[in-house]
Enzyme design. Structure first.
Site, PDB file in Angstrom:
ATOM      1  N   ASP A  38     -20.123  36.987  67.379  1.00 29.86           N
ATOM      2  CA  ASP A  38     -19.913  35.738  68.119  1.00 29.86           C
ATOM      3  C   ASP A  38     -18.957  35.894  69.303  1.00 29.86           C
ATOM      4  O   ASP A  38     -18.903  35.037  70.167  1.00 29.86           O
ATOM      5  CB  ASP A  38     -19.297  34.670  67.203  1.00 29.86           C
ATOM      6  CG  ASP A  38     -20.292  34.193  66.163  1.00 29.86           C
ATOM      7  OD1 ASP A  38     -21.458  34.608  66.258  1.00 29.86           O
ATOM      8  OD2 ASP A  38     -19.906  33.421  65.289  1.00 29.86           O
ATOM      9  N   ARG A  53     -44.018  26.726  81.059  1.00 31.20           N
ATOM     10  CA  ARG A  53     -43.432  26.076  79.879  1.00 31.20           C
ATOM     11  C   ARG A  53     -41.922  25.981  79.942  1.00 31.20           C
ATOM     12  O   ARG A  53     -41.275  26.639  80.755  1.00 31.20           O
ATOM     13  CB  ARG A  53     -43.751  26.922  78.641  1.00 31.20           C
ATOM     14  CG  ARG A  53     -45.071  26.605  78.034  1.00 31.20           C
ATOM     15  CD  ARG A  53     -45.257  27.337  76.720  1.00 31.20           C
ATOM     16  NE  ARG A  53     -46.625  27.104  76.283  1.00 31.20           N
ATOM     17  CZ  ARG A  53     -47.439  28.037  75.801  1.00 31.20           C
ATOM     18  NH1 ARG A  53     -47.021  29.271  75.675  1.00 31.20           N
ATOM     19  NH2 ARG A  53     -48.665  27.736  75.441  1.00 31.20           N
ATOM     20  N   ASP A  66     -12.669  36.507  62.117  1.00 33.04           N
ATOM     21  CA  ASP A  66     -11.371  35.864  61.934  1.00 33.04           C
ATOM     22  C   ASP A  66     -11.056  35.606  60.460  1.00 33.04           C
ATOM     23  O   ASP A  66      -9.910  35.708  60.044  1.00 33.04           O
ATOM     24  CB  ASP A  66     -11.241  34.587  62.772  1.00 33.04           C
ATOM     25  CG  ASP A  66     -12.242  33.528  62.401  1.00 33.04           C
ATOM     26  OD1 ASP A  66     -13.334  33.897  61.922  1.00 33.04           O
ATOM     27  OD2 ASP A  66     -11.944  32.329  62.569  1.00 33.04           O
ATOM     28  N   GLU A  83     -25.529  27.796  68.263  1.00 33.62           N
ATOM     29  CA  GLU A  83     -25.792  27.088  66.999  1.00 33.62           C
ATOM     30  C   GLU A  83     -24.740  26.012  66.715  1.00 33.62           C
ATOM     31  O   GLU A  83     -25.024  25.027  66.046  1.00 33.62           O
ATOM     32  CB  GLU A  83     -25.893  28.065  65.825  1.00 33.62           C
ATOM     33  CG  GLU A  83     -24.629  28.859  65.567  1.00 33.62           C
ATOM     34  CD  GLU A  83     -24.740  29.798  64.364  1.00 33.62           C
ATOM     35  OE1 GLU A  83     -24.068  30.834  64.379  1.00 33.62           O
ATOM     36  OE2 GLU A  83     -25.507  29.479  63.440  1.00 33.62           O
ATOM     37  N   GLY A 143     -22.849  62.576  90.641  1.00 34.27           N
ATOM     38  CA  GLY A 143     -22.152  63.158  91.779  1.00 34.27           C
ATOM     39  C   GLY A 143     -20.942  63.950  91.305  1.00 34.27           C
ATOM     40  O   GLY A 143     -21.002  64.643  90.288  1.00 34.27           O
ATOM     41  N   ARG A 192     -41.282  24.892  73.724  1.00 34.81           N
ATOM     42  CA  ARG A 192     -41.230  25.616  72.442  1.00 34.81           C
ATOM     43  C   ARG A 192     -39.779  25.917  72.100  1.00 34.81           C
ATOM     44  O   ARG A 192     -38.961  26.150  72.985  1.00 34.81           O
ATOM     45  CB  ARG A 192     -41.972  26.954  72.528  1.00 34.81           C
ATOM     46  CG  ARG A 192     -43.384  26.852  73.066  1.00 34.81           C
ATOM     47  CD  ARG A 192     -44.285  26.158  72.071  1.00 34.81           C
ATOM     48  NE  ARG A 192     -45.397  25.498  72.748  1.00 34.81           N
ATOM     49  CZ  ARG A 192     -46.633  25.967  72.758  1.00 34.81           C
ATOM     50  NH1 ARG A 192     -46.904  27.093  72.163  1.00 34.81           N
ATOM     51  NH2 ARG A 192     -47.583  25.301  73.376  1.00 34.81           N
ATOM     52  N   GLN A 225     -26.553  62.732  85.853  1.00 31.03           N
ATOM     53  CA  GLN A 225     -26.197  62.549  87.270  1.00 31.03           C
ATOM     54  C   GLN A 225     -24.729  62.118  87.359  1.00 31.03           C
ATOM     55  O   GLN A 225     -24.042  62.063  86.358  1.00 31.03           O
ATOM     56  CB  GLN A 225     -27.068  61.453  87.866  1.00 31.03           C
ATOM     57  CG  GLN A 225     -28.475  61.892  88.158  1.00 31.03           C
ATOM     58  CD  GLN A 225     -29.192  60.882  89.035  1.00 31.03           C
ATOM     59  OE1 GLN A 225     -28.855  59.708  89.041  1.00 31.03           O
ATOM     60  NE2 GLN A 225     -30.174  61.332  89.775  1.00 31.03           N
ATOM     61  N   ARG A 231     -20.878  29.747  66.136  1.00 32.74           N
ATOM     62  CA  ARG A 231     -20.518  28.504  65.445  1.00 32.74           C
ATOM     63  C   ARG A 231     -19.497  27.696  66.227  1.00 32.74           C
ATOM     64  O   ARG A 231     -19.677  26.527  66.484  1.00 32.74           O
ATOM     65  CB  ARG A 231     -19.979  28.807  64.045  1.00 32.74           C
ATOM     66  CG  ARG A 231     -21.065  28.999  63.019  1.00 32.74           C
ATOM     67  CD  ARG A 231     -20.492  29.605  61.771  1.00 32.74           C
ATOM     68  NE  ARG A 231     -19.790  30.856  62.112  1.00 32.74           N
ATOM     69  CZ  ARG A 231     -19.111  31.590  61.255  1.00 32.74           C
ATOM     70  NH1 ARG A 231     -18.992  31.216  60.017  1.00 32.74           N
ATOM     71  NH2 ARG A 231     -18.535  32.717  61.632  1.00 32.74           N
ATOM     72  N   CYS A 277     -16.133  37.542  50.087  1.00 32.52           N
ATOM     73  CA  CYS A 277     -15.501  37.723  48.781  1.00 32.52           C
ATOM     74  C   CYS A 277     -14.617  36.535  48.431  1.00 32.52           C
ATOM     75  O   CYS A 277     -13.464  36.460  48.851  1.00 32.52           O
ATOM     76  CB  CYS A 277     -14.679  39.012  48.798  1.00 32.52           C
ATOM     77  SG  CYS A 277     -13.659  39.257  47.345  1.00 32.52           S
TER      78      CYS A 277
HETATM   79  P1  ATP Z   1     -17.859  36.368  60.693  1.00 40.19           P
HETATM   80  O1  ATP Z   1     -17.220  36.216  62.035  1.00 40.19           O
HETATM   81  O2  ATP Z   1     -19.041  37.221  60.707  1.00 40.19           O
HETATM   82  O3  ATP Z   1     -18.086  35.086  59.964  1.00 40.19           O
HETATM   83  P2  ATP Z   1     -15.541  36.599  59.077  1.00 40.19           P
HETATM   84  O4  ATP Z   1     -14.636  37.737  58.800  1.00 40.19           O
HETATM   85  O5  ATP Z   1     -14.943  35.467  59.820  1.00 40.19           O
HETATM   86  O6  ATP Z   1     -16.803  37.179  59.814  1.00 40.19           O
HETATM   87  P3  ATP Z   1     -15.607  35.111  56.631  1.00 40.19           P
HETATM   88  O7  ATP Z   1     -16.734  34.828  55.708  1.00 40.19           O
HETATM   89  O8  ATP Z   1     -14.883  33.989  57.212  1.00 40.19           O
HETATM   90  O9  ATP Z   1     -16.200  36.086  57.725  1.00 40.19           O
HETATM   91  O10 ATP Z   1     -14.533  36.010  55.858  1.00 40.19           O
HETATM   92  C1  ATP Z   1     -14.905  37.191  55.189  1.00 40.19           C
HETATM   93  C2  ATP Z   1     -14.057  37.367  53.953  1.00 40.19           C
HETATM   94  O11 ATP Z   1     -12.672  37.436  54.319  1.00 40.19           O
HETATM   95  C3  ATP Z   1     -14.139  36.208  52.969  1.00 40.19           C
HETATM   96  O12 ATP Z   1     -15.254  36.286  52.131  1.00 40.19           O
HETATM   97  C4  ATP Z   1     -12.855  36.394  52.195  1.00 40.19           C
HETATM   98  O13 ATP Z   1     -12.955  37.422  51.270  1.00 40.19           O
HETATM   99  C5  ATP Z   1     -11.871  36.840  53.284  1.00 40.19           C
HETATM  100  N1  ATP Z   1     -11.158  35.650  53.783  1.00 40.19           N
HETATM  101  C6  ATP Z   1     -11.564  34.751  54.694  1.00 40.19           C
HETATM  102  N2  ATP Z   1     -10.654  33.787  54.874  1.00 40.19           N
HETATM  103  C7  ATP Z   1      -9.640  34.053  54.037  1.00 40.19           C
HETATM  104  C8  ATP Z   1      -8.395  33.438  53.734  1.00 40.19           C
HETATM  105  N3  ATP Z   1      -8.008  32.322  54.331  1.00 40.19           N
HETATM  106  N4  ATP Z   1      -7.599  34.019  52.821  1.00 40.19           N
HETATM  107  C9  ATP Z   1      -7.970  35.154  52.213  1.00 40.19           C
HETATM  108  N5  ATP Z   1      -9.130  35.782  52.450  1.00 40.19           N
HETATM  109  C10 ATP Z   1      -9.957  35.254  53.335  1.00 40.19           C
END
Ligand code: ATP
Length: 891
Positions: free
Chosen positions: A281, A316, A234, A380, A693, A408, A691, A325, A204
């Site tokens: 992750d 292989r 995070d 990745e 015990g 592969r 099971q 990440r 978002c």
């Molecule tokens: P994943 O580990 O799967 O990537 P994530 O929670 O780290 O999950 P992000 O895309 O980093 O995924 O964050 C999800 C949502 O949290 C963002 O789209 C945003 O709405 C909100 N968000 C992330 N960082 C911030 C920030 N610094 N300030 C405010 N909102 C944030």
């Protein structure tokens, strides 16, 4: 140390409204977290809300819905209710004690039945959320950045009936425009086994802006929500922390711009936030595990296990790209669990600038000793020392050009996210969800926002801000090429796992100890087979080879030793053992006192300097026998270590033994299938016998993981009185169901929970007492619980604990050369101290070597289990979340 939380701690709160949302990338186990927050919230007397589509839903609120509702209100007067009508209708509901609440809900549901097609205890949307009811991204308006198409398309649920009568009729097939939804107990029924997140998630961008957070605050206040549990990675938790930090200023601005009243500003001056880490992750600092990480590891291991056989057939090489990440956890743990040859992780790039040569050297050495397949796993986000990304195709080119291997590349991609949660990703989010509610209810304006974590087996609360900062510090350290610092921010388990991987994959002579320190290490299995025994043996053998010790396999336990069934194992011989179930060495229950003199003579004739025993209670008992015979038999004056491995998890002092996770996974697989049958035939209670015990571990954790409504263990036993109450509960529960959809239910019963009330007797009683309300059947899981392929958790735990065991043996050992140099003198040094004969135990957040006497003190020898068990309270928790406590109280 403090153990996982249970249902009875913490304060009695004033009535609160708790909302839960899932955000960022989805992960298995998020649904279990939502279920736990919702049910625990309700059990604690709060109103529970879900916020759909993560932060996006909170920013949007129900405005769009209100618009739709207003437009149709003229034709359907009964629909002109507030957006969450359950809220007003049940305003007093949460103030009642749980027993009364459920009873009232029952009464109310009968009344409501006449007015509207309600599901009892269902204020909303459970099935709707599961079925998705045809929603897609377009339904929710303006395009959103990579919005998941609501993630609701779970076709596995047959019932498309609309449970949420509180939604106006024109919206009954959709929750269009409605993002903040009051939910009830039954709305989250059956969520435990579902993958992804049923309430939707999103990224978002709006929430990153203050304006978006202002709208979010306005929505929270307008719904009167004062507690928010956020499950995400995070990024999502950073957002949570921002919202809490800014809250006073947001409230001030909302008041100044007259978007909220003065009264509202005062009432909602504080927002309580708690974070649950949902991320595949496993990249969050200050917690060992994130929700969904282990399930992703399951998917990876399943894929690599399959690849391994074809790789071997064609000799292989396979390069497997996995997610991660900034975090190499998946790559590392998959490397250990599948016995890969080489791994790439962002935190520790290959030591040399020329990673190509470093990798080829390792693979060449493996081929030289006869390996037919080569597996390289790459995260990745893998980098070289100069921060240049290392990709699967780069690795493939090197393997083809420099080693001439038919190579592969397989990119696992989104399969890693998918699928049903493994046992631990049902248990962890459940206990963490419960802890999250407790943290919210005990929060004050002064307490920081917490993130719920886990350290070994201890559920922790850590300051959210600090955890997020430390997580981001890892990425920064990597950017600054400070790889040691990046490693130091990871939990100690990570570094130890890396050490275990290196020890198991290296053939580099640099790791060898000086000749005078080399040992002959005997390895034997005792007792019943358990998942992870072979992985542990492999790790021990590999460690020995790396260090220059001689690994001696004793086949068939002490019987085998007495028959001189002893063999040196080679590095290659154990190559595929990580994935093998059962016991490759052969195991039985014979104790060494069958012929102590013979055992001592065999130790002497094979020149055994150290002993690793892998097994359950018998293995510990064997250790006790050997240790107490030390004064009579000098050949036992060697370091001896016991690595607990038994599905019963009944070794005293240790929280986990190898095999117990494999077994729980076998149990949930079986129970998921049984539940399907139970639900298909409606109104059926399945008594599932496990099971274990005299230990109720599998039954208790199993009940928690599958959402069993009742649980019987040998520790608590079964009485007529208990049975009567449980029948009463089931009758009440099925009476409630009568007005909605009936369900199958699971009762998990440990085989030794009662000599009299056997599974058959109990099933017959339930059948008889269920009358026309419910039927009963039984299923005995028997030896299937030993599981086939060991679970990734058991495999990796085996590697890590074995590494520690081997270090323990080295530490306490006196080598043959040292002994020889003392010949002719009075006192030849030996390992004779009580500390040198120990079991390795996981105790809360620590790994402790417990000498025989300490384990003995903690043992209930008659029942062959520990006197105290950490999972005791989990039974009450399972029954609380299963609804028994709410319906008939907690006796
Ligand atoms: P994943 O580990 O799967 O990537 P994530 O929670 O780290 O999950 P992000 O895309 O980093 O995924 O964050 C999800 C949502 O949290 C963002 O789209 C945003 O709405 C909100 N968000 C992330 N960082 C911030 C920030 N610094 N300030 C405010 N909102 C944030």
């Amino acid at each position: 140390g403090q153990k996982a939380p249970h249902a009875t701690q913490s304060v009695q709160p004033k009535q609160k409204k708790i909302a839960v949302l899932t955000s960022g990338g989805d992960s298995a186990g998020m649904n279990a977290a939502v279920r736990a927050v919702v049910r625990m919230g309700i059990a604690r007397g709060c109103q529970a809300y879900i916020i759909r589509e993560g932060w996006e839903g909170l920013v949007r609120g129900n405005t769009e819905y209100n618009e739709a509702a207003t437009a149709t209100a003229a034709n359907t007067p009964q629909n002109s209710q507030p957006a969450t009508p359950a809220l007003s209708r049940n305003a007093s509901f949460a103030a009642l004690p749980p027993t009364q609440r459920l009873a009232n809900a029952n009464k109310a549901s009968k009344k409501r039945k006449v007015e509207q097609p309600y599901g009892p205890l269902t204020f909303g949307f459970g099935d709707l959320l599961k079925d998705g009811a045809g929603e897609n991204a377009d339904d929710i308006g303006a395009p959103i950045d990579s919005m998941s198409p609501l993630g609701l398309g779970q076709a596995s649920h047959e019932n498309t009936a609309v449970a949420g009568a509180s939604v106006p009729s024109d919206s009954q097939k959709t929750l269009k425009g409605m993002y903040i939804v009051r939910v009830g107990w039954d709305d989250v029924r059956g969520w435990m086994g579902e993958g992804g997140t049923l309430i939707g998630s999103s990224r978002c961008p709006a929430f990153r802006q203050r304006e978006g957070r202002l709208k979010a605050a306005e929505n929270l206040i307008s719904f009167g929500i004062d507690c928010l549990a956020v499950c995400g990675g995070d990024g999502s938790l950073t957002g949570a922390d921002k919202l809490r930090g800014e809250w006073p200023s947001l409230v001030k601005e909302l008041l100044e711009t007259k978007r909220i009243s003065k009264e509202q500003a005062e009432t909602y001056a504080h927002l309580n936030i708690v974070g649950l880490v949902g991320s595949i992750d496993n990249d969050m600092a200050m917690t060992d595990l994130t929700i969904g990480g282990i399930t992703a590891l399951h998917r990876i291991c399943e894929a690599i296990d399959s690849i391994s056989s074809t790789a071997s057939s064609h000799s292989r090489a396979f390069v497997v790209e996995v997610m991660g990440r900034h975090c190499g956890w998946l790559s590392l743990l998959a490397g250990i669990a599948t016995g890969a040859d080489y791994i790439f992780i962002p935190e520790q790039p290959p030591k040399s600038e020329k990673w190509e040569e470093e990798m080829c050297e390792v693979l060449r050495a493996h081929r030289r000793v006869g390996k037919r397949k080569s597996i390289v796993i790459v995260a990745e986000g893998a980098l070289d020392r100069n921060l240049k990304p290392i990709k699967g195709d780069d690795i493939k080119d090197v393997l083809v050009k420099q080693l001439g291997l038919d190579t592969r590349v397989t990119t696992l991609g989104h399969t890693q996210r998918g699928g049903k949660p493994c046992a631990w990703d049902r248990i962890l989010p459940t206990v963490q969800g419960v802890e999250a509610v407790e943290a919210l209810l005990s929060a004050t304006p002064e307490t920081p926002s917490y993130m719920i974590g886990i350290s070994e087996n201890k559920i922790t609360r850590v300051p959210l801000l600090e955890a997020v900062a430390q997580t981001q510090a890892v990425a920064t350290a990597i950017e600054n090429k400070d790889f040691d610092k990046a490693m130091s921010y990871r939990d100690p388990e990570f570094a130890e796992s890396l050490q275990a991987f290196i020890a198991s994959s290296t053939l580099d002579e640099r790791f060898r100890v000086a000749p005078e320190k080399r040992l002959r290490v005997a390895i034997l299995h005792v007792g019943a087979p358990a998942g992870g025994m072979n992985a542990a043996t492999r790790q021990a053998v590999r460690y020995c080879v790396a260090r220059g010790h001689t690994p001696l396999a004793i086949h068939n336990g002490f019987d085998g030793l007495l028959e001189d069934n002893v063999q040196e194992l080679s590095w290659l011989r154990v190559d595929t053992w990580t994935t093998r179930g059962g016991s490759e060495l052969g195991t039985n229950r014979t104790l060494p006192d069958v012929n102590l003199g013979g055992v001592a003579a065999a130790f002497q004739s094979h020149g055994i300097d150290a002993l690793l025993m892998i097994g359950g209670f018998e293995a510990w008992h064997s250790l006790q026998i050997l240790e107490s015979a030390r004064s009579n038999y000098p050949s036992f004056q060697i370091p001896m270590v016991h690595l607990p491995a038994t599905l019963s998890n009944n070794v005293p002092l240790t929280d986990f033994s190898l095999g117990s996770d494999t077994s729980l996974n076998a149990l949930i697989d079986a129970c998921d299938a049984i539940r399907q049958s139970a639900s298909a035939s409606r109104n059926r209670v399945f008594v599932v016998e496990t099971q274990g015990g005299m230990s109720g571990y599998i039954a208790t954790l199993g009940a928690l993981a599958v959402g069993g409504v009742l649980c019987y263990t040998p520790e608590d036993g079964i009485s007529l009185d208990l049975l009567r109450k449980d029948v009463e509960f089931l009758r009440k529960r099925y009476e409630l169901d009568q007005h909605g959809k009936s369900e199958g239910r699971l009762v998990i019963k440990s085989e030794k929970s009662s000599k009299v009330y056997t599974t058959e007797v109990m099933t017959n009683i339930l059948k008889e007492e269920g009358k026309d309300l419910f039927d009963a059947r039984s299923a005995s899981l028997g030896h299937t619980l030993q599981g086939g392929t060991p679970s990734p958790l058991d495999r990796t735990r085996a590697a890590r604990l074995t590494l520690r065991c081997m270090q323990f043996l080295e530490e306490h050992a006196v080598s043959p050369l040292q002994k020889n140099s003392y010949k002719g003198r009075n006192k030849v040094p030996t390992s004779n101290s009580p500390q040198s004969a120990a079991s390795i135990t996981i105790q809360g957040s620590q790994i402790i070597f417990a000498p025989v006497a300490d384990v003995l003190k903690a043992a209930d020898m008659k029942n062959r289990r520990g006197k105290v068990t950490w999972w005791k309270d989990m039974k009450a928790l399972a029954e609380l979340l299963g609804g028994r406590t709410g319906l008939i109280g907690d006796q």
